[in-house]
Design a protein around this motif. Sequence first.
Motif, PDB file in Angstrom:
ATOM      1  N   THR A 222      44.109  54.433  41.291  1.00 53.30           N
ATOM      2  CA  THR A 222      45.503  54.003  40.499  1.00 53.30           C
ATOM      3  C   THR A 222      46.518  55.062  40.841  1.00 53.30           C
ATOM      4  OG1 THR A 222      44.407  52.808  38.711  1.00 53.30           O
ATOM      5  CG2 THR A 222      46.307  54.272  38.117  1.00 53.30           C
ATOM      6  N   THR A 223      46.492  56.072  41.095  1.00 52.75           N
ATOM      7  CA  THR A 223      47.298  57.117  41.386  1.00 52.75           C
ATOM      8  C   THR A 223      47.993  56.894  42.696  1.00 52.75           C
ATOM      9  OG1 THR A 223      45.841  58.779  40.469  1.00 52.75           O
ATOM     10  CG2 THR A 223      47.743  59.470  41.707  1.00 52.75           C
ATOM     11  N   ARG A 224      47.323  56.349  43.691  1.00 51.43           N
ATOM     12  CA  ARG A 224      47.788  56.156  44.938  1.00 51.43           C
ATOM     13  C   ARG A 224      48.255  54.772  45.310  1.00 51.43           C
ATOM     14  NH1 ARG A 224      48.600  60.604  45.324  1.00 51.43           N
ATOM     15  NH2 ARG A 224      46.950  62.121  45.570  1.00 51.43           N
ATOM     16  N   CYS A 225      47.975  53.819  44.468  1.00 47.71           N
ATOM     17  CA  CYS A 225      48.232  52.288  44.685  1.00 47.71           C
ATOM     18  C   CYS A 225      49.714  52.354  44.791  1.00 47.71           C
ATOM     19  CB  CYS A 225      47.806  51.420  43.509  1.00 47.71           C
ATOM     20  SG  CYS A 225      48.140  49.928  43.760  1.00 47.71           S
ATOM     21  N   PRO A 226      50.401  51.843  45.816  1.00 46.12           N
ATOM     22  CA  PRO A 226      51.897  51.773  46.063  1.00 46.12           C
ATOM     23  C   PRO A 226      52.308  50.309  45.205  1.00 46.12           C
ATOM     24  CG  PRO A 226      50.716  50.961  47.980  1.00 46.12           C
ATOM     25  CD  PRO A 226      49.539  51.308  47.156  1.00 46.12           C
ATOM     26  N   GLN A 227      51.311  49.617  44.767  1.00 42.18           N
ATOM     27  CA  GLN A 227      52.027  48.414  43.855  1.00 42.18           C
ATOM     28  C   GLN A 227      51.573  48.244  42.475  1.00 42.18           C
ATOM     29  OE1 GLN A 227      54.072  46.917  45.746  1.00 42.18           O
ATOM     30  NE2 GLN A 227      53.311  44.961  45.673  1.00 42.18           N
ATOM     31  N   GLN A 228      51.209  49.584  42.024  1.00 43.92           N
ATOM     32  CA  GLN A 228      50.886  49.739  40.288  1.00 43.92           C
ATOM     33  C   GLN A 228      49.876  48.749  39.913  1.00 43.92           C
ATOM     34  OE1 GLN A 228      54.714  49.553  41.057  1.00 43.92           O
ATOM     35  NE2 GLN A 228      54.070  51.861  41.403  1.00 43.92           N
ATOM     36  N   VAL A 229      48.819  48.484  40.839  1.00 45.65           N
ATOM     37  CA  VAL A 229      47.852  47.226  40.427  1.00 45.65           C
ATOM     38  C   VAL A 229      47.111  48.016  39.258  1.00 45.65           C
ATOM     39  CG1 VAL A 229      45.864  46.065  41.409  1.00 45.65           C
ATOM     40  CG2 VAL A 229      47.926  46.164  42.524  1.00 45.65           C
ATOM     41  N   ASP A 230      46.855  49.330  39.385  1.00 46.97           N
ATOM     42  CA  ASP A 230      46.022  49.938  38.356  1.00 46.97           C
ATOM     43  C   ASP A 230      44.595  49.396  38.472  1.00 46.97           C
ATOM     44  OD1 ASP A 230      45.229  51.576  36.334  1.00 46.97           O
ATOM     45  OD2 ASP A 230      46.427  50.688  34.961  1.00 46.97           O
ATOM     46  N   PRO A 231      43.942  49.477  39.613  1.00 46.27           N
ATOM     47  CA  PRO A 231      42.520  49.176  39.873  1.00 46.27           C
ATOM     48  C   PRO A 231      41.742  50.015  38.684  1.00 46.27           C
ATOM     49  CG  PRO A 231      43.275  49.978  42.052  1.00 46.27           C
ATOM     50  CD  PRO A 231      44.254  50.291  41.019  1.00 46.27           C
ATOM     51  N   ALA A 232      41.745  51.191  38.468  1.00 44.28           N
ATOM     52  CA  ALA A 232      40.933  52.125  37.856  1.00 44.28           C
ATOM     53  C   ALA A 232      40.734  51.173  36.569  1.00 44.28           C
ATOM     54  CB  ALA A 232      41.365  53.313  37.657  1.00 44.28           C
ATOM     55  N   GLU A 233      42.051  50.821  35.766  1.00 41.17           N
ATOM     56  CA  GLU A 233      41.975  50.314  34.387  1.00 41.17           C
ATOM     57  C   GLU A 233      41.248  49.004  34.315  1.00 41.17           C
ATOM     58  OE1 GLU A 233      42.487  51.098  31.436  1.00 41.17           O
ATOM     59  OE2 GLU A 233      42.045  48.906  30.687  1.00 41.17           O
ATOM     60  N   SER A 234      41.131  48.262  35.696  1.00 38.26           N
ATOM     61  CA  SER A 234      40.468  46.836  35.506  1.00 38.26           C
ATOM     62  C   SER A 234      39.069  47.289  35.674  1.00 38.26           C
ATOM     63  CB  SER A 234      41.038  45.958  36.596  1.00 38.26           C
ATOM     64  OG  SER A 234      40.942  46.384  37.902  1.00 38.26           O
TER      65      SER A 234
END
Lengths: 252, 387
Positions: A222-234
């Motif tokens: 989530t910190t590095r994702c350039p698109q604010q996808v927020d994988p950790a939250e999902s």
Amino acid sequence: MTITATLEVFRCGPGGTDRRFEEHEVTVHDDATVLDAIEAVWARHDRSLTFRHACHHASCGTCGILVNGVEALPCIADLSEALRQRSPVRVEPLRNLPLAGDLTVDVAGFFDRMRASTMTITRTAEDRLPIPTDGGDLRARPVEVADGLARFNRFENCVECGICISACPTMATDDRFRGPAMLAALARARVETDDPQERERLLDLADGEHGVWRCHGAWECTTRCPQQVDPAESIMQQRRDLLRRRLRGRVR
Amino acid sequence: MGRPRVIVIGAGSTGAATAHDLALRGVDVVVVERGEVASGTTGRNHCLLHSGGRYCVTDDEAGIECIDENLALRRIMPDLLELNDGLFVATTEEDLAYKDAFLEACARCHIPARELEPDRARQLEPFLTPDVLAAVQVPDGVFEPYRFCLAFLATAQANGAQVRTFTEVVDLDSTNGYVTGVTVVDRLTGRTDTLGADLVINAGGPWAEHLASMAEVDVPVSPTPGVMVTMGRRLNNMVINRLNVPSDGDIVVPQRTTSIIGTTSWSVDDPDHIPIPADHVTRMLDRGRDLLPEIAAASIRGVMAVARPLISKPGVDARLVSRTFECFDHKADGVEGFVTISGGKTTTARAMAEKVADIVCGKLGVDAPCRTTDIPLVDHRRFHARS
Ligand SMILES: Cc1cc2nc3c(=O)[nH]c(=O)nc-3n(C[C@H](O)[C@H](O)[C@H](O)COP(=O)(O)OP(=O)(O)OC[C@H]3O[C@@H](n4cnc5c(N)ncnc54)[C@H](O)[C@@H]3O)c2cc1C
Ligand code: SF4
Ligand code: FES
């Protein structure tokens, strides 16, 4: 106005042999991105340098690399900023994906996983024109409208860049871990479908030893994702959904 | 005799669609691309799935081509398009005076169009300028150029085509006026190879002239770049166009989390080096603000420029050169087995492919019709995936 920058570029021979760093000095426009500088190395110094790029505005996801040791899309990474952090600016291929050559990694395994997620990037206008399309299923449905423009941002924003794979410490220890991008895509595909069976199938895919439970919660994706996808939250959301399903006694 | 073999140079939208069309017709296709798929003009374009609205007033042919292809692409790549529609917006009396001609041209080119009340337009697009005097909705859309190419290429692969990226053509091989193949350098291994073919297609976009010169023929392709500025926020749902003749900074294309303002037009000699003029960036921001004032408050995410492979016409201003395409059979220049396809747009790539594949199949004696308007493309991810 121009600036002169030295790049320390990772190079290798076929099959990842002969790994080394090579320095190249380039003069580029002072607004240049790190990708502009890499392109200048290729165009003016060494045509054999391999790097991936297409859109130059963070939407194709091909160009992901490490800039000064940190995952980035060089097409939107400011060169002067990178120079302030470190001179020469160091560029290397992403981690946790097989090396193909120089700054290029093999993305086959990554795309196998994204493919299994079945997520699409389709979206449609809220007040659509009636368009004759010979009856074909367009698979596009109106977007649910909430107030404000947040509604324009959805998971389809994932550009499949692999940055979260490179940044993920779990990925480094378990190459069967499905990884943040696929897990986030599964969550999104589940929101999109109306088919209850498909929803269950997608949740099953997120489950298991190499699924959401394997994540250590480092939150680097989530910190590095350039698109604010927020994988950790999902990932966390799917853990909650799986627990809820178990509590409902639906687990086989 | 085996299947005829065709080499396609370039994996931009033109080469990708051409490979798919030929593979469907049973031709043995090899695509060679010097970089990543769509690393040329296609990857960096504006992402606009044209409805034809931008061209219909001055160029019926291009307008009709666009709407026909727009509808065909909706059938064959439904998962890859954002079907957001577009708004042509009038903010001045001059724009307003253009409206009737625009609506007439849309009707003439069978482009579905409906007028929206300014209030309704503002309701749908909260960041639209309050100066809106009139708005017309048309079926513009948005594609993602890289995935657009991947979907065509993945389908071509599924039908037997080979795609070799990071493979640069350094020479065209010929004997007695026949092109017999290409010499390539594999950039990942450094190896030089020769690949034989019954025919070579030059889909090199703005590099088409350079590639053609390897066979000592000339094609009238003039690299005509444009600057685009990508904002750090998405400010519109539909594509917002100025309701007037095409000019600089008159379109804002929303894509994923961004809005892209475009574009300018000038000429360069070398499409590999396109220095971006700073004043073009300021002009994009200024003009973009006229349509979406919120642009002033947004940060710039990226600035890019690529060259259109326009078919040049002596004495005609680049803005006015038709955006249609042309296929050149270099038999006319005394070279057999070599064909160039250029011009057009990504939106019309399928039609360009049909045209060049018809010509190529005619030359090779392949008797198979074009089937690309109806066959859905496979998942773009299959291009990279193993399974
Ligand atoms: C600023 C701008 C905005 C645009 N916006 C839109 C839009 O919104 N919508 C739309 O539909 N169209 C748009 N277009 C038009 C569209 O982008 C082009 O018409 C289209 O991309 C051309 O595709 P192509 O495949 O012919 O060329 P390219 O995409 O340039 O493909 C040619 C390929 O050949 C490769 N190549 C070159 N030399 C060699 C070699 N020696 N060996 C191997 N490979 C080689 C290149 O790497 C390149 O990938 C825009 C164009 C510009 C300039
Ligand atoms: S989730 Fe983010 S980092 Fe991961 S692939 Fe998608 S865009 Fe890239
Ligand atoms: S070039 Fe497309 S994301 Fe960087």
